[in-house]
Design a protein around this motif. Structure first.
Motif, mmCIF file in Angstrom:
data_model
loop_
_atom_site.group_PDB
_atom_site.id
_atom_site.type_symbol
_atom_site.label_atom_id
_atom_site.label_comp_id
_atom_site.label_asym_id
_atom_site.label_seq_id
_atom_site.Cartn_x
_atom_site.Cartn_y
_atom_site.Cartn_z
ATOM 1 N N MET A 80 3.340 4.958 -19.388
ATOM 2 C CA MET A 80 1.999 4.511 -19.028
ATOM 3 C C MET A 80 1.391 3.644 -20.126
ATOM 4 O O MET A 80 0.806 2.595 -19.841
ATOM 5 C CB MET A 80 1.116 5.725 -18.758
ATOM 6 N N VAL A 81 1.531 4.078 -21.381
ATOM 7 C CA VAL A 81 0.958 3.312 -22.492
ATOM 8 C C VAL A 81 1.574 1.907 -22.533
ATOM 9 O O VAL A 81 0.860 0.905 -22.654
ATOM 10 C CB VAL A 81 1.192 4.045 -23.829
ATOM 11 N N MET A 125 -7.165 0.173 -7.844
ATOM 12 C CA MET A 125 -7.103 -0.222 -9.264
ATOM 13 C C MET A 125 -6.951 -1.732 -9.428
ATOM 14 O O MET A 125 -7.622 -2.358 -10.232
ATOM 15 C CB MET A 125 -5.939 0.478 -9.964
ATOM 16 N N VAL A 178 -0.023 6.696 -12.759
ATOM 17 C CA VAL A 178 -1.291 7.404 -12.556
ATOM 18 C C VAL A 178 -1.193 8.282 -11.307
ATOM 19 O O VAL A 178 -1.555 9.466 -11.323
ATOM 20 C CB VAL A 178 -2.472 6.414 -12.418
ATOM 21 N N THR A 187 -10.112 -4.582 -10.997
ATOM 22 C CA THR A 187 -10.055 -5.360 -12.242
ATOM 23 C C THR A 187 -10.903 -6.613 -12.089
ATOM 24 O O THR A 187 -10.929 -7.226 -11.015
ATOM 25 C CB THR A 187 -8.615 -5.803 -12.573
ATOM 26 N N PHE A 230 0.715 -3.639 -13.486
ATOM 27 C CA PHE A 230 -0.073 -2.778 -12.610
ATOM 28 C C PHE A 230 0.725 -1.911 -11.638
ATOM 29 O O PHE A 230 0.387 -0.754 -11.445
ATOM 30 C CB PHE A 230 -1.176 -3.568 -11.898
ATOM 31 N N ILE A 270 1.609 1.011 -13.688
ATOM 32 C CA ILE A 270 0.425 1.815 -14.036
ATOM 33 C C ILE A 270 0.006 2.642 -12.822
ATOM 34 O O ILE A 270 -0.202 3.853 -12.913
ATOM 35 C CB ILE A 270 -0.766 0.929 -14.467
ATOM 36 N N ARG A 301 -0.046 -4.805 -18.947
ATOM 37 C CA ARG A 301 -0.788 -5.005 -17.699
ATOM 38 C C ARG A 301 0.163 -5.045 -16.497
ATOM 39 O O ARG A 301 0.021 -5.852 -15.592
ATOM 40 C CB ARG A 301 -1.629 -6.286 -17.766
ATOM 41 N N ILE A 334 0.296 -0.183 -19.572
ATOM 42 C CA ILE A 334 -1.080 -0.674 -19.741
ATOM 43 C C ILE A 334 -1.084 -1.840 -20.723
ATOM 44 O O ILE A 334 -1.753 -2.849 -20.509
ATOM 45 C CB ILE A 334 -2.024 0.450 -20.215
ATOM 46 N N GLY A 335 -0.281 -1.718 -21.795
ATOM 47 C CA GLY A 335 -0.183 -2.806 -22.761
ATOM 48 C C GLY A 335 0.311 -4.092 -22.110
ATOM 49 O O GLY A 335 -0.146 -5.183 -22.426
#
Lengths: 307, 309
Positions: free
Chosen positions: A263-264, A26, A279, A30, A272, A275, A270, A267-268
């Motif tokens: 998670m939300v 992941m 995931v 990017t 990682f 995240i 970043r 992601i907002g």
């Protein structure tokens, strides 16, 4: 039977392996240099860049980075959040229970609403009850989870003041989120049970049972329902994905803590490492539960063991 | 197609006749389409769905003409105005007209669904055709990849992709589209596997037709009906997923109106100004309902065996 279980277990290994490969990659998928992620948008001096590359092992070959990532994973180390500097595993561990609790409550709603609705629709096939049940089911399939959640909030929290709008803890905090989450699955299950029941009710053994003079109630519960439930169990895997999806959204609507919120937010920001961890854990839980469902299916439907 | 081509392999007269007989429905495929459309037309749900969907699409396309206000312009005299003749669906905390915003929102939410499923259908069908037709190692590689993607629930994969790609309209479409690919590949592959063994396909291959023409002219027509049904219902799912991501703040960002982000905007106002969230949500629900009705109708029309499912 043992062979079937072993085969399914072995099949799960490459999938789990693939999940780790995906979450590992992941950062590298990017656009731009991964260093920028770990710099968190701060200006980057040459010295600082070298420091980050060293710290996160970005200066080593990709396969060695992956090997180290796996080694850390196997030691239960998912890294550290970029924002709060907390171990990712601690954050996830805290969040996973509220999510599982919500998912279980949603599933309970789905089954207690969906199964009876489907049975009655099938038993009174082509009556107004059947049509009404199918309209409800169609609405359930077509209503986005977040919209239903807001409507329930408005009706039962703001208008009738029956349940609190947000918060966690007691049962009263769980009812609206569980209804929100479970309704779509209930609709899906109702459609499935109905079509499955209609098919089973046409079978010879049901006619035989009726001809023997077995009471209709027993024909339905003993002979028809058991067989009609098999496809429902098969589709549990699909329901599971739906429940997870719904849980992410439901948590947001009712401001509940949980994996979806983690998670939300991550992601907002970043963030990682967080995240990746979220995931990874969600996908692994999903694969393991799907596996458990597949295996239980072999117990429920003996035909599958001989395949 | 292959009748004008010299036979490269001798085949018996019987197989030739059989091939000709199996190809007959192809020649008369207009009749099949006609039949399917007639069945669709007799389904009141599908007709209602088509009418509503057409209306929603037209309203979105002609939003600049129909909308009474600018969707982004703030109006201090209309802040949190309740629905009235002046503001049909009310106004939000910036005084923006909700009705106009819902119309313009369709110009975001609908294309996300359609384009995403377009991407899905093209890639998913191509992969399914390749895996099913060639089999062997190609099949193994494609299907292992599909298994891996299926290990991620759609939203998780879409969220992960948004995290990787960043938020933009195109990335959102891509994320929603990619998340749905494995299901299509699986269905198409299954259909191809059974179609591949059909006599008319074997006959076409034996008569020396190149792979490309066998796949495109003989196998693809078998694959289309399930894909049409899947894609129609898939658009509904994609619209929901797209607006869900926007609702979560991972898709289209305000002030650009999009049904999902409008709902999120109104969330905090739900207690007193319910209309801010209510109407965009209704728009999603009606659109999805219409597509589901049409999709169910198409399934019944294209494959009568599936009725009651």
């Amino acid at each position: 039977m043992t062979r079937y279980i072993l085969r399914r277990l072995v099949q799960a290994v490459p999938v789990l392996f693939g999940i780790t490969l995906f979450t590992f990659l992941m950062v590298h998928l990017t656009p731009g240099d991964p260093v920028l992620i770990f710099a968190e948008g701060k200006p980057l001096s040459e010295e600082r860049e070298a420091q980050i590359r060293e710290l996160y092992g970005l200066n080593r070959p990709l396969w060695i980075q992956y090997r180290d990532y796996m080694a850390d994973l196997l030691h239960g180390d998912l890294g550290q959040g970029l924002r709060d500097k907390r171990p990712v595993w601690d954050t996830i561990q805290e969040a996973i229970w509220p999510t599982l609790q919500l998912a279980a409550a949603g599933l309970t709603v789905a089954l207690t609403l969906g199964v009876p609705l489907g049975i009655f629709a099938a038993l009174f096939h082509n009556s107004w009850l059947d049509s009404a049940a199918m309209v409800v089911a169609l609405l359930g399939v077509s209503t986005p989870v977040f919209y239903l959640g807001l409507l329930l909030l408005f009706a039962f929290s703001f208008h009738f003041h029956l349940f609190p709008a947000t918060g966690t803890g007691g049962l009263e905090n769980l009812i609206l989120p569980a209804l929100t989450l479970g309704f779509a699955s209930a609709a899906f299950i109702a459609r499935l049970v109905r079509s499955s029941m209609l098919e089973v009710l046409r079978q010879d053994y049901v006619t035989t049972a009726r001809a023997k003079g077995v009471r209709e109630q027993l024909v339905v519960t003993r002979h028809a329902l058991k067989n009609a439930m098999i496809p429902v169990v098969t589709y549990f895997g699909i329901q599971l994905a739906g429940l997870l999806t719904g849980a992410v959204v439901t948590e947001q609507v009712f401001s509940r803590p949980g994996l979806g919120r983690v998670m939300v937010t991550a992601i907002g920001n970043r963030d990682f490492p967080l995240i990746q961890g979220a995931v990874l854990v969600t996908a692994v839980v999903y694969v393991l539960v799907s596996l458990a469902i597949d295996l239980s299916y072999a117990f429920i439907d003996p035909r599958i063991r001989y395949e | 197609m292959s009748d004008a081509r010299p036979l490269t392999v001798r085949i018996g007269v019987r197989s030739q006749r059989r091939a000709a007989a199996s190809l007959a429905p192809m020649a008369g495929s207009n009749g099949l389409v006609h039949d399917a459309l007639r069945r669709l037309w007799r389904n009141p749900g599908a007709v209602a769905g088509t009418i509503v969907l057409t209306a929603v699409i037209l309203l979105a396309v002609f939003a600049p003409v129909v909308a009474p206000y600018d969707p982004i312009e703030q109006n201090s005299t209309a802040i949190r105005a309740a629905p009235s003749a002046e503001h049909l669906f009310g106004a939000d905390n910036f005084g923006r007209d909700i009705f106009s915003r819902v119309l313009y929102g369709g110009r975001m939410s609908l294309p996300i669904g359609f384009v995403a499923i377009g991407i899905t259908a093209v890639v998913g069908v191509a992969l399914g055709l390749i895996a099913g037709y060639y089999g062997g190692r190609v099949d193994t590689v494609v299907m292992r990849w599909v298994d891996l993607m299926l290990a991620f629930p759609g939203i998780l994969l879409a969220m992960a992709l948004v995290a990787i790609l960043g938020t933009s309209l195109f990335n959102l479409m891509l994320a929603v589209g990619i998340a749905a690919i494995p299901e299509y590949t699986r269905v198409v592959r299954g259909t191809v596997l059974s179609a591949r063994e059909a006599e008319y396909v074997v006959a076409a291959r034996v008569s020396g037709a190149p792979d490309r023409s066998v796949v495109l002219r003989h196998i693809l027509p078998n694959v289309l009906p399930p894909v049409i049904v899947l894609a129609t219902l898939g658009i509904a799912t994609a619209i929901i997923l797209g607006s869900t991501l926007s609702f979560l703040g991972l898709g289209i960002k305000p002030p650009t109106p999009e049904w999902g982000n409008m709902l999120a905007d109104g969330r905090s106002m739900m207690r007193h100004q319910w209309w801010v969230s209510f109407f965009p949500g209704l728009a999603i629900m009606l659109t999805v309902l219409a597509i589901n009705l049409l999709g169910d109708g198409l399934r019944d029309a294209l494959d009568p065996r599936l009725r009651n499912r």
